[in-house]
Design a protein around this motif. Structure first.
Motif, short mmCIF file in Angstrom:
data_model
loop_
_atom_site.label_atom_id
_atom_site.label_comp_id
_atom_site.label_asym_id
_atom_site.label_seq_id
_atom_site.Cartn_x
_atom_site.Cartn_y
_atom_site.Cartn_z
N LYS A 1 2.80 15.82 -23.11
CA LYS A 1 4.19 15.38 -23.10
C LYS A 1 5.13 16.57 -23.01
O LYS A 1 6.10 16.57 -22.25
N ILE A 2 4.83 17.61 -23.80
CA ILE A 2 5.66 18.82 -23.77
C ILE A 2 5.56 19.50 -22.40
O ILE A 2 6.57 19.96 -21.85
N LEU A 3 4.34 19.56 -21.85
CA LEU A 3 4.14 20.19 -20.55
C LEU A 3 4.94 19.47 -19.46
O LEU A 3 5.62 20.11 -18.66
N ARG B 1 -7.22 3.99 -1.88
CA ARG B 1 -7.72 5.34 -2.16
C ARG B 1 -6.59 6.30 -2.53
O ARG B 1 -6.79 7.22 -3.34
N HIS B 2 -5.40 6.11 -1.97
CA HIS B 2 -4.36 7.14 -2.13
C HIS B 2 -3.04 6.66 -2.75
O HIS B 2 -2.16 7.48 -2.99
N ASN B 3 -2.88 5.37 -3.01
CA ASN B 3 -1.56 4.91 -3.43
C ASN B 3 -1.10 5.48 -4.77
O ASN B 3 0.07 5.76 -4.96
N VAL B 4 -2.04 5.67 -5.71
CA VAL B 4 -1.67 6.21 -7.02
C VAL B 4 -1.20 7.66 -6.89
O VAL B 4 -0.18 8.06 -7.48
N ARG B 5 -1.91 8.44 -6.09
CA ARG B 5 -1.53 9.84 -5.89
C ARG B 5 -0.16 9.93 -5.23
O ARG B 5 0.70 10.73 -5.65
N VAL B 6 0.06 9.11 -4.22
CA VAL B 6 1.35 9.11 -3.53
C VAL B 6 2.47 8.69 -4.48
O VAL B 6 3.55 9.30 -4.52
N TYR B 7 2.20 7.66 -5.27
CA TYR B 7 3.20 7.17 -6.23
C TYR B 7 3.59 8.24 -7.23
O TYR B 7 4.78 8.48 -7.49
N ARG B 8 2.61 8.91 -7.80
CA ARG B 8 2.89 9.94 -8.81
C ARG B 8 3.66 11.11 -8.20
O ARG B 8 4.56 11.67 -8.83
N SER C 1 13.39 24.19 -11.60
CA SER C 1 14.21 23.88 -10.45
C SER C 1 13.41 22.97 -9.52
O SER C 1 12.18 22.97 -9.56
N PRO C 2 14.07 22.19 -8.67
CA PRO C 2 13.33 21.29 -7.77
C PRO C 2 12.27 22.01 -6.94
O PRO C 2 11.16 21.50 -6.76
N ALA C 3 12.61 23.20 -6.43
CA ALA C 3 11.67 23.94 -5.59
C ALA C 3 10.44 24.37 -6.39
O ALA C 3 9.30 24.27 -5.92
N HIS C 4 10.67 24.87 -7.61
CA HIS C 4 9.56 25.32 -8.44
C HIS C 4 8.74 24.15 -8.96
O HIS C 4 7.51 24.22 -9.04
N ARG C 5 9.41 23.06 -9.32
CA ARG C 5 8.70 21.88 -9.80
C ARG C 5 7.80 21.31 -8.69
O ARG C 5 6.69 20.87 -8.94
N GLU C 6 8.29 21.36 -7.47
CA GLU C 6 7.53 20.85 -6.34
C GLU C 6 6.24 21.64 -6.15
O GLU C 6 5.17 21.07 -5.91
N ILE C 7 6.33 22.95 -6.25
CA ILE C 7 5.16 23.81 -6.08
C ILE C 7 4.13 23.53 -7.17
O ILE C 7 2.93 23.37 -6.90
N ILE C 8 4.58 23.47 -8.42
CA ILE C 8 3.68 23.21 -9.54
C ILE C 8 3.00 21.86 -9.37
O ILE C 8 1.79 21.71 -9.59
N THR C 9 3.77 20.85 -8.95
CA THR C 9 3.23 19.51 -8.77
C THR C 9 2.14 19.49 -7.70
O THR C 9 1.06 18.92 -7.89
N LEU C 10 2.39 20.14 -6.57
CA LEU C 10 1.43 20.14 -5.48
C LEU C 10 0.15 20.90 -5.83
O LEU C 10 -0.96 20.41 -5.59
N VAL C 11 0.31 22.07 -6.41
CA VAL C 11 -0.84 22.94 -6.66
C VAL C 11 -1.66 22.48 -7.86
O VAL C 11 -2.90 22.44 -7.81
N TYR C 12 -0.99 22.10 -8.95
CA TYR C 12 -1.73 21.77 -10.17
C TYR C 12 -2.03 20.28 -10.32
O TYR C 12 -3.11 19.91 -10.76
N TYR C 13 -1.09 19.44 -9.98
CA TYR C 13 -1.32 18.01 -10.16
C TYR C 13 -2.06 17.39 -8.97
O TYR C 13 -2.81 16.44 -9.13
N HIS C 14 -1.82 17.92 -7.77
CA HIS C 14 -2.47 17.37 -6.58
C HIS C 14 -3.52 18.31 -6.01
O HIS C 14 -4.11 18.01 -4.97
N GLU C 15 -3.72 19.45 -6.68
CA GLU C 15 -4.78 20.39 -6.33
C GLU C 15 -4.74 20.83 -4.87
O GLU C 15 -5.77 20.93 -4.19
#
Length: 203
Positions: A137-139, A44-51, A147-161
């Protein structure tokens, strides 16, 4: 023939039952040594964790190894889950710790952004697939430049909802800090997209 039908029906029922089982129930069973529940949670979760891990470590081999470590930790520590957050949030917290630890252990932390390995998007309709692939691809390239901190926030909120509250719980920072980072991350991302010739709203 009837036996085959009966087997297929049993298999379908097994799948339906597994899907209907909540993550919390699976963890309870895992805590009691249920390997089937562990398999179901992993599927159920391995793909999300991997990404999620891949966006931090930017190395496919390392990410795959860390995914195994994350679920091994889940197997060992399922009893420690207290239910104060969603299981998916708990999993990403473990994943983040593993990924950051792996980064600290690597001497070459300054990874060339162009070497980031991307995960292929699902195919779109024929009419829009080319444009969407180019925009995606551009996105991803622009997100990688944050920056790592900003990338982390974007990843959590937008990619992992994840919500602001959940993102704060995973990273270990106040919600106000999450909101501040999100504001500056979105601003920087919009600037990067404009420089790349992409309308940020369309992206």
């Amino acid at each position: 023939m009837p036996n085959v039908i009966a087997i297929n029906a049993a298999a379908r029922q097994s799948i339906i039952t597994a899907q209907a089982t909540s993550d919390e129930m699976l963890l309870e069973r895992i805590a009691n040594g249920d390997r089937t529940a562990m398999h179901n949670l992993y599927c159920r979760h391995n793909v999300r964790v991997y990404r999620f891990i891949l966006r931090i470590v930017r190395d496919v081999t390392v990410a795959e190894d860390l995914v195994s470590q994350v679920f091994l930790d889940v197997w060992r520590t399922a009893r420690q889950f207290e239910g104060r957050s969603q299981v998916s949030t708990w999993l990403l917290s473990i994943s983040r710790f593993k990924a950051l630890t792996a980064l600290r252990q690597r001497r070459h932390e300054d990874i060339d952004q162009e070497d980031v390995r991307q995960i292929a998007d699902e195919a779109d309709t024929p009419e829009t697939s080319l444009d969407r692939r180019d925009t995606s691809k551009i996105l991803r390239a622009c997100v990688a430049k944050l920056s790592p901190a900003h990338r982390e926030i974007i990843t959590l909120v937008y990619y992992h909802e994840k919500s602001v509250e959940e993102a704060g719980a995973i990273i270990g920072i106040p919600q106000s800090t999450v909101k501040t980072r999100m504001f500056y991350a979105r601003k920087q991302l919009a600037d990067l997209l404009r420089c790349a010739g992409v309308n940020s709203l369309a992206a």
